[in-house]
Design a protein around this motif. Structure first.
Motif, PDB file in Angstrom:
ATOM      1  N   PRO A  11      48.669 -11.662  40.857  1.00 19.16           N
ATOM      2  CA  PRO A  11      49.192 -11.697  39.484  1.00 19.16           C
ATOM      3  C   PRO A  11      50.710 -11.903  39.424  1.00 19.16           C
ATOM      4  CG  PRO A  11      47.609  -9.918  39.719  1.00 19.16           C
ATOM      5  CD  PRO A  11      47.800 -10.492  41.092  1.00 19.16           C
ATOM      6  N   LYS A  32      47.862 -17.050  51.073  1.00 21.64           N
ATOM      7  CA  LYS A  32      47.204 -17.134  52.390  1.00 21.64           C
ATOM      8  C   LYS A  32      45.684 -17.270  52.290  1.00 21.64           C
ATOM      9  CE  LYS A  32      46.739 -12.213  53.428  1.00 21.64           C
ATOM     10  NZ  LYS A  32      47.107 -11.103  54.238  1.00 21.64           N
ATOM     11  N   ARG A  37      39.112 -15.404  45.685  1.00 22.86           N
ATOM     12  CA  ARG A  37      39.258 -14.346  46.693  1.00 22.86           C
ATOM     13  C   ARG A  37      39.305 -13.004  45.968  1.00 22.86           C
ATOM     14  NH1 ARG A  37      42.889 -12.089  44.690  1.00 22.86           N
ATOM     15  NH2 ARG A  37      45.127 -12.034  45.033  1.00 22.86           N
ATOM     16  N   GLU A  43      40.619  -2.921  38.516  1.00 21.80           N
ATOM     17  CA  GLU A  43      40.297  -4.066  37.639  1.00 21.80           C
ATOM     18  C   GLU A  43      40.457  -3.777  36.153  1.00 21.80           C
ATOM     19  OE1 GLU A  43      36.494  -5.533  39.188  1.00 21.80           O
ATOM     20  OE2 GLU A  43      37.618  -6.654  40.702  1.00 21.80           O
ATOM     21  N   GLY A  44      41.246  -2.733  35.837  1.00 18.37           N
ATOM     22  CA  GLY A  44      41.529  -2.440  34.429  1.00 18.37           C
ATOM     23  C   GLY A  44      42.914  -2.973  34.068  1.00 18.37           C
ATOM     24  N   VAL A 174      36.455   0.696  46.822  1.00 19.99           N
ATOM     25  CA  VAL A 174      36.048   0.023  45.584  1.00 19.99           C
ATOM     26  C   VAL A 174      34.696  -0.663  45.783  1.00 19.99           C
ATOM     27  CG1 VAL A 174      36.672  -1.827  43.986  1.00 19.99           C
ATOM     28  CG2 VAL A 174      38.455  -0.378  44.933  1.00 19.99           C
ATOM     29  N   GLY A 269      56.356  -7.515  42.214  1.00 15.20           N
ATOM     30  CA  GLY A 269      55.016  -6.917  42.168  1.00 15.20           C
ATOM     31  C   GLY A 269      54.915  -5.751  43.143  1.00 15.20           C
ATOM     32  N   GLY A 281      48.131   0.833  36.263  1.00 18.15           N
ATOM     33  CA  GLY A 281      48.935  -0.186  35.578  1.00 18.15           C
ATOM     34  C   GLY A 281      49.545  -1.234  36.503  1.00 18.15           C
ATOM     35  N   GLY A 282      49.097  -1.281  37.763  1.00 18.36           N
ATOM     36  CA  GLY A 282      49.745  -2.165  38.749  1.00 18.36           C
ATOM     37  C   GLY A 282      49.765  -3.631  38.361  1.00 18.36           C
TER      38      GLY A 282
HETATM   39  C1  LIG Z   1      42.056   0.992  44.841  1.00 14.93           C
HETATM   40  C2  LIG Z   1      43.012   0.343  43.879  1.00 14.93           C
HETATM   41  C3  LIG Z   1      42.759   0.426  42.506  1.00 14.93           C
HETATM   42  C4  LIG Z   1      43.631  -0.193  41.608  1.00 14.93           C
HETATM   43  N1  LIG Z   1      43.347  -0.147  40.278  1.00 14.93           N
HETATM   44  C5  LIG Z   1      44.112  -0.832  39.403  1.00 14.93           C
HETATM   45  C6  LIG Z   1      43.757  -0.925  38.028  1.00 14.93           C
HETATM   46  O1  LIG Z   1      42.737  -0.418  37.581  1.00 14.93           O
HETATM   47  N2  LIG Z   1      44.586  -1.614  37.198  1.00 14.93           N
HETATM   48  C7  LIG Z   1      45.722  -2.209  37.657  1.00 14.93           C
HETATM   49  O2  LIG Z   1      46.436  -2.833  36.854  1.00 14.93           O
HETATM   50  N3  LIG Z   1      46.077  -2.159  38.954  1.00 14.93           N
HETATM   51  C8  LIG Z   1      45.301  -1.490  39.837  1.00 14.93           C
HETATM   52  N4  LIG Z   1      45.635  -1.461  41.156  1.00 14.93           N
HETATM   53  C9  LIG Z   1      46.896  -2.081  41.579  1.00 14.93           C
HETATM   54  C10 LIG Z   1      46.822  -3.604  41.598  1.00 14.93           C
HETATM   55  O3  LIG Z   1      45.754  -4.010  42.409  1.00 14.93           O
HETATM   56  C11 LIG Z   1      48.146  -4.185  42.109  1.00 14.93           C
HETATM   57  O4  LIG Z   1      49.217  -3.505  41.505  1.00 14.93           O
HETATM   58  C12 LIG Z   1      48.280  -5.679  41.825  1.00 14.93           C
HETATM   59  O5  LIG Z   1      47.293  -6.410  42.508  1.00 14.93           O
HETATM   60  C13 LIG Z   1      49.667  -6.178  42.243  1.00 14.93           C
HETATM   61  O6  LIG Z   1      49.739  -7.585  42.155  1.00 14.93           O
HETATM   62  P1  LIG Z   1      50.640  -8.415  43.192  1.00 14.93           P
HETATM   63  O7  LIG Z   1      50.563  -9.829  42.754  1.00 14.93           O
HETATM   64  O8  LIG Z   1      51.959  -7.769  43.336  1.00 14.93           O
HETATM   65  O9  LIG Z   1      49.934  -8.210  44.590  1.00 14.93           O
HETATM   66  P2  LIG Z   1      48.480  -8.682  45.088  1.00 14.93           P
HETATM   67  O10 LIG Z   1      47.548  -8.703  43.973  1.00 14.93           O
HETATM   68  O11 LIG Z   1      48.171  -7.831  46.263  1.00 14.93           O
HETATM   69  O12 LIG Z   1      48.717 -10.177  45.558  1.00 14.93           O
HETATM   70  C14 LIG Z   1      49.433 -10.460  46.739  1.00 14.93           C
HETATM   71  C15 LIG Z   1      48.922 -11.782  47.269  1.00 14.93           C
HETATM   72  O13 LIG Z   1      49.726 -12.176  48.373  1.00 14.93           O
HETATM   73  C16 LIG Z   1      48.890 -12.776  49.360  1.00 14.93           C
HETATM   74  N5  LIG Z   1      49.607 -12.708  50.635  1.00 14.93           N
HETATM   75  C17 LIG Z   1      49.828 -11.620  51.389  1.00 14.93           C
HETATM   76  N6  LIG Z   1      50.563 -11.943  52.475  1.00 14.93           N
HETATM   77  C18 LIG Z   1      50.816 -13.276  52.383  1.00 14.93           C
HETATM   78  C19 LIG Z   1      51.524 -14.199  53.203  1.00 14.93           C
HETATM   79  N7  LIG Z   1      52.146 -13.807  54.325  1.00 14.93           N
HETATM   80  N8  LIG Z   1      51.561 -15.493  52.813  1.00 14.93           N
HETATM   81  C20 LIG Z   1      50.937 -15.910  51.674  1.00 14.93           C
HETATM   82  N9  LIG Z   1      50.238 -15.077  50.877  1.00 14.93           N
HETATM   83  C21 LIG Z   1      50.198 -13.770  51.218  1.00 14.93           C
HETATM   84  C22 LIG Z   1      47.615 -11.941  49.295  1.00 14.93           C
HETATM   85  O14 LIG Z   1      46.516 -12.643  49.831  1.00 14.93           O
HETATM   86  C23 LIG Z   1      47.492 -11.707  47.791  1.00 14.93           C
HETATM   87  O15 LIG Z   1      46.712 -12.698  47.157  1.00 14.93           O
HETATM   88  C24 LIG Z   1      44.786  -0.866  42.081  1.00 14.93           C
HETATM   89  C25 LIG Z   1      45.039  -0.931  43.450  1.00 14.93           C
HETATM   90  C26 LIG Z   1      44.157  -0.346  44.330  1.00 14.93           C
HETATM   91  C27 LIG Z   1      44.450  -0.464  45.803  1.00 14.93           C
END
Ligand SMILES: Cc1cc2nc3c(=O)[nH]c(=O)nc-3n(C[C@H](O)[C@H](O)[C@H](O)COP(=O)(O)OP(=O)(O)OC[C@H]3O[C@@H](n4cnc5c(N)ncnc54)[C@H](O)[C@@H]3O)c2cc1C
Length: 367
Positions: A11, A32, A37, A43-44, A174, A269, A281-282
């Motif tokens: 996101p 990656k 994926r 997922e809220g 999960v 993020g 709220g992540g």
């Molecule tokens: C058990 C659990 C429950 C959760 N519940 C909620 C919820 O209900 N609601 C909510 O809002 N949040 C929730 N979260 C948090 C939420 O999942 C994260 O805050 C959110 O996904 C953050 O987004 P991001 O884009 O920063 O990171 P991510 O979604 O982790 O995306 C990072 C991306 O980077 C990619 N990547 C990693 N390394 C590399 C690399 N070297 N090169 C290229 N790509 C790479 C990964 O494949 C991934 O697609 C939960 C988390 C967990 C663990």
């Protein structure tokens, strides 16, 4: 040379790519994995996240939820999202399989954005002490600014020496279930508070249910299915349900950074720091932070660390109340003897619970 190279198509990374592409910058987005994926998550998406998706012009299939409902040993308290001007009064439970593919797809269609799947950012490239690009699939790619949006266990944060060496004490599991006929998935995210663990249950489209268990490492009650079965209401809902796919885990849940910007590179993020999923709220905070960074770069495009720190301070101010609330809820959840009293207070003062849910929803300030 590319203006911005983004590592990570979750996101944070995908929504930043959309914002910057629309503002006329050239962007490389490297993910990656290949879509669709999955990513273990509750997922809220909170109301402020739904509003952020609207601003991006994105509609994704999900199930609306009206707030959070806590359960503990027969006690129940409901916290409805408050009415706030300009915000939806509901969150959206949405499969990460669906949301992340939609966001990445929208980024790939945005003029100025080149989006790559199966593209691993392996290392950073430096010139005169500043990041000036990244090594991707064994090729150096120059960029004016690199954004590390590579998630809670960020490799780039580690390579930059910005890892906060504090090991997390919680993990998450999960799973998805297809409900038996006649069972309604509900209109709340239900949270079952137990000893040293919580179980989150979110309604999904197609009569599916998301079940996420968060626990401290010292939780000795057993694995996922045994923990779920300890909550009679939840066990009843899941009677006859079918487990869809595998149970996936994340450990540790948290990851923090000592600093969130260096010359030529900024963290975004979860890579910039993630305390815990207890307030759910992540994704919302990732979308809002990406929006803030896109606006900051449009005002002043610079990879200078002082300029990046201006963004970082604004982000920390934006996240402060959410983080405070997360710390409060986590402290309460860690102490089982506090939970019944907490639920009685929230039940007696529904306005207070609604306010707290508004803070976790990104809709309100704490005070
Ligand atoms: C058990 C659990 C429950 C959760 N519940 C909620 C919820 O209900 N609601 C909510 O809002 N949040 C929730 N979260 C948090 C939420 O999942 C994260 O805050 C959110 O996904 C953050 O987004 P991001 O884009 O920063 O990171 P991510 O979604 O982790 O995306 C990072 C991306 O980077 C990619 N990547 C990693 N390394 C590399 C690399 N070297 N090169 C290229 N790509 C790479 C990964 O494949 C991934 O697609 C939960 C988390 C967990 C663990």
């Amino acid at each position: 040379m590319t203006d911005v190279l983004i590592a990570g198509g979750g996101p944070a990374g995908s929504s930043l790519a959309i914002g910057l592409g629309r503002a006329g910058y050239s962007v490389e987005l490297h993910e990656k994995s290949s879509f669709p994926r999955d990513k273990p998550c509750g997922e809220g998406l909170m109301p402020a996240g739904v509003a952020a998706l609207d601003r991006l012009g994105l509609r994704v299939e999900g199930a609306e939820f009206l707030g959070i409902r806590y359960h503990h040993e027969g006690l129940t308290a409901e916290g409805w999202f408050p009415k706030v001007a300009g915000m939806p009064e509901h969150g959206l439970c949405v499969r990460r399989l669906v949301l992340d593919r939609a966001l990445f797809g929208a980024a790939a269609r945005t003029p100025g954005v080149r989006a790559f799947e199966g593209s691993v950012v392996e290392a950073l490239v430096f010139r005169s002490g500043a990041v000036c690009g990244a090594r991707v699939n064994r090729t150096d790619r120059p960029a004016r600014l690199v954004v590390a949006a590579d998630g809670v266990h960020s490799r780039l944060r580690r390579l930059l020496g910005l890892e906060q060496l504090k090991s997390g004490t919680r993990y998450g599991l999960v799973a998805h279930f297809g409900l038996a006929s006649g069972v309604h998935p509900g209109e709340f995210v239900d949270v079952y508070l137990g000893k040293r663990h919580e179980v989150y249950v979110g309604p999904l489209p197609g009569r599916e249910l998301l079940v996420a268990m968060l626990a401290w490492r010292d939780w000795e009650g057993g694995g996922f299915m045994r923990t779920v079965s300890m909550h009679p209401r939840l066990a009843g809902i899941l009677r006859g349900a079918k487990l869809l796919g595998e149970i996936k885990g994340v450990s540790p849940l948290s990851g923090e950074a000592r600093a969130r910007a260096v010359p030529g590179c900024v963290l975004l993020g979860d890579a910039a720091g993630f305390t815990d999923a207890v307030t759910g709220g992540g994704m919302t905070q990732a979308l809002l932070s990406a929006e803030l960074l896109a606006a900051h770069l449009q005002k002043r495009f610079s990879a200078d660390v002082e300029d990046l720190l201006v963004f970082d301070r604004a982000r920390q101010r934006m996240l402060a109340d959410y983080r405070r609330l997360t710390a409060i809820v986590l402290a309460a959840a860690a102490r089982p003897f506090v939970i019944p009293a907490m639920l009685r207070v929230l039940k007696a003062w529904p306005g207070l619970f609604s306010h707290a849910v508004g803070v976790s929803g990104g809709m309100r300030r704490l005070f």
